[in-house]
Design a protein around this motif. Sequence first.
Motif, PDB file in Angstrom:
ATOM      1  N   LEU A  28       0.837  -1.200   0.000  1.00 30.72           N
ATOM      2  CA  LEU A  28       0.000   0.000   0.000  1.00 30.72           C
ATOM      3  C   LEU A  28       0.869   1.246   0.000  1.00 30.72           C
ATOM      4  O   LEU A  28       0.657   2.194  -0.754  1.00 30.72           O
ATOM      5  N   TYR A  29       1.852   1.231   0.882  1.00 32.22           N
ATOM      6  CA  TYR A  29       2.743   2.385   1.037  1.00 32.22           C
ATOM      7  C   TYR A  29       3.565   2.602  -0.230  1.00 32.22           C
ATOM      8  O   TYR A  29       3.612   3.711  -0.779  1.00 32.22           O
ATOM      9  N   VAL A  32       1.783   4.074  -3.263  1.00 33.53           N
ATOM     10  CA  VAL A  32       1.616   5.532  -3.272  1.00 33.53           C
ATOM     11  C   VAL A  32       2.952   6.212  -3.568  1.00 33.53           C
ATOM     12  O   VAL A  32       3.015   7.189  -4.326  1.00 33.53           O
ATOM     13  N   VAL A  33       4.016   5.678  -2.996  1.00 31.39           N
ATOM     14  CA  VAL A  33       5.349   6.274  -3.226  1.00 31.39           C
ATOM     15  C   VAL A  33       5.676   6.298  -4.720  1.00 31.39           C
ATOM     16  O   VAL A  33       6.267   7.253  -5.225  1.00 31.39           O
ATOM     17  N   GLU A  35       3.622   6.490  -7.211  1.00 31.12           N
ATOM     18  CA  GLU A  35       2.723   7.305  -8.039  1.00 31.12           C
ATOM     19  C   GLU A  35       3.422   8.594  -8.460  1.00 31.12           C
ATOM     20  O   GLU A  35       4.184   9.160  -7.677  1.00 31.12           O
ATOM     21  N   PRO A  36       3.146   9.074  -9.662  1.00 30.84           N
ATOM     22  CA  PRO A  36       3.647  10.412 -10.013  1.00 30.84           C
ATOM     23  C   PRO A  36       2.948  11.451  -9.144  1.00 30.84           C
ATOM     24  O   PRO A  36       1.796  11.248  -8.736  1.00 30.84           O
ATOM     25  N   LEU A  37       3.629  12.544  -8.874  1.00 31.42           N
ATOM     26  CA  LEU A  37       3.012  13.589  -8.068  1.00 31.42           C
ATOM     27  C   LEU A  37       1.837  14.204  -8.833  1.00 31.42           C
ATOM     28  O   LEU A  37       1.972  14.511 -10.011  1.00 31.42           O
ATOM     29  N   PRO A  38       0.704  14.385  -8.174  1.00 33.38           N
ATOM     30  CA  PRO A  38      -0.439  15.027  -8.839  1.00 33.38           C
ATOM     31  C   PRO A  38      -0.103  16.464  -9.241  1.00 33.38           C
ATOM     32  O   PRO A  38       0.807  17.078  -8.678  1.00 33.38           O
TER      33      PRO A  38
ATOM     34  N   PRO B  26       6.876  11.897  -1.936  1.00 35.80           N
ATOM     35  CA  PRO B  26       6.202  10.612  -2.149  1.00 35.80           C
ATOM     36  C   PRO B  26       5.974   9.838  -0.849  1.00 35.80           C
ATOM     37  O   PRO B  26       4.915   9.219  -0.664  1.00 35.80           O
ATOM     38  N   HIS B  27       6.934   9.901   0.054  1.00 41.00           N
ATOM     39  CA  HIS B  27       6.802   9.179   1.325  1.00 41.00           C
ATOM     40  C   HIS B  27       5.773   9.860   2.236  1.00 41.00           C
ATOM     41  O   HIS B  27       5.023   9.187   2.946  1.00 41.00           O
ATOM     42  N   ARG B  29       3.192  11.509   1.181  1.00 42.25           N
ATOM     43  CA  ARG B  29       1.884  11.185   0.601  1.00 42.25           C
ATOM     44  C   ARG B  29       1.452   9.782   1.031  1.00 42.25           C
ATOM     45  O   ARG B  29       0.295   9.546   1.367  1.00 42.25           O
ATOM     46  N   ALA B  30       2.395   8.848   1.010  1.00 44.66           N
ATOM     47  CA  ALA B  30       2.066   7.469   1.387  1.00 44.66           C
ATOM     48  C   ALA B  30       1.702   7.384   2.868  1.00 44.66           C
ATOM     49  O   ALA B  30       0.743   6.694   3.253  1.00 44.66           O
ATOM     50  N   ARG B  33      -1.692   9.058   3.322  1.00 47.19           N
ATOM     51  CA  ARG B  33      -2.757   8.220   2.755  1.00 47.19           C
ATOM     52  C   ARG B  33      -3.107   7.102   3.737  1.00 47.19           C
ATOM     53  O   ARG B  33      -4.267   6.779   3.938  1.00 47.19           O
ATOM     54  N   ASP B  43      -3.351  14.295   0.347  1.00 50.94           N
ATOM     55  CA  ASP B  43      -2.516  15.252  -0.381  1.00 50.94           C
ATOM     56  C   ASP B  43      -2.651  16.661   0.185  1.00 50.94           C
ATOM     57  O   ASP B  43      -1.676  17.414   0.242  1.00 50.94           O
ATOM     58  N   LEU B 112      -5.885  -5.517  -0.866  1.00 46.89           N
ATOM     59  CA  LEU B 112      -5.296  -4.320  -0.284  1.00 46.89           C
ATOM     60  C   LEU B 112      -6.385  -3.396   0.242  1.00 46.89           C
ATOM     61  O   LEU B 112      -6.183  -2.673   1.213  1.00 46.89           O
ATOM     62  N   LEU B 115      -7.151  -4.640   3.590  1.00 40.76           N
ATOM     63  CA  LEU B 115      -6.112  -4.226   4.533  1.00 40.76           C
ATOM     64  C   LEU B 115      -6.292  -2.756   4.915  1.00 40.76           C
ATOM     65  O   LEU B 115      -6.202  -2.391   6.084  1.00 40.76           O
ATOM     66  N   ALA B 135       6.086   0.432   7.392  1.00 36.20           N
ATOM     67  CA  ALA B 135       6.126   0.858   5.994  1.00 36.20           C
ATOM     68  C   ALA B 135       7.096   2.010   5.737  1.00 36.20           C
ATOM     69  O   ALA B 135       7.765   2.027   4.710  1.00 36.20           O
TER      70      ALA B 135
END
Lengths: 54, 175
Positions: A28-29, A32-33, A35-38, B26-27, B29-30, B33, B43, B112, B115, B135
Motif C-alpha cells: 500500500l505504502y 503511493v510512493v 505514483e507520479p506527483l499530482p 512521495p513518502h 503522501r504514502a 494516505r 494530499d 489491499l 487491509l 512501511a
Amino acid sequence: MPSRRDPQGNAGAGKSGKQGWADGLRKLYDGVVSEPLPDSFEDLLKRLDKEGND
Amino acid sequence: MTEPSPDGPDTGTGKPFREALVALLPHLRAFARGLCGQAERADDLVQEAVLRAWTSRDSFRPGSNFKAWVFTITRNNFLNELRRYRRETQLEDGVAETMLVTRADQEDALNLNDLQRALDKLPPERREALLLIGASGFSYEEAAQVCGVAVGTMKSRVARGRAQLNVLLEETAAV
C-alpha cells in the motif's frame, strides 16, 4: 544503535492472513510512493520557490 | 551573529532544504494516505505540512533527523484536523475517526482494500505506529520521536496494532 523495524514480527508465523498484512502494508505504502506527483503539487513547488526567493 | 543560509538549515541528507523536502513528498503522501485513507485529503494534509515545514525551516535543528522532523509536522497536521473535526461536529471519537478515514476511491486490489479498511479501523495512534515502523522505514526510536512518546510506548502500540489488525483481517477472511 537504533533497533530497525520488524514489521512481520510474531505476526509472520502461521496463517496467511497474518503473514500477509505486513507485506500488504508495505505494498500500500510503496504503491503511493511510486505514483507520479499530482498536478496540485506543482502549485506547491512554485510556492516554495516563490517564498524561498522572497 | 550568524545569518541564516538562503538554502535553509543543513538537513544532514546531503541536499539543500528545499530539495530534501521535495524528495520526501512521495513518502509523506504514502504516510498521510495510510493515516487518513483518502487520497485527496491526504494530499491536502501533505501540502499544508510541507508549507509549514518550509516556513518554519529555521526552527529545524541541524544534526537532528530531518525525515522524522517533517513526518512529525505531517502527523501533527493530521491530528489537528482530527481534533478540529471532532470539535466542529461534536461527534464521539470513534464516529469522527470512522468518517475521517472513509475511503473515497476503490482503485486498489481487493485484498489491499481489505487491509486499508482494517487499518482504518485502528485507533490513530496504532495506525500511525504500524505505518511508521512497518512501511515508512523508521526505527522504533525514530517513530517514538515522531509521535512524541517513549520507545516502550511505541513498541506497545505496534504490538497492539498488529494484534488488532490480525483479528480484523481474520474477521474479514471469515465473512
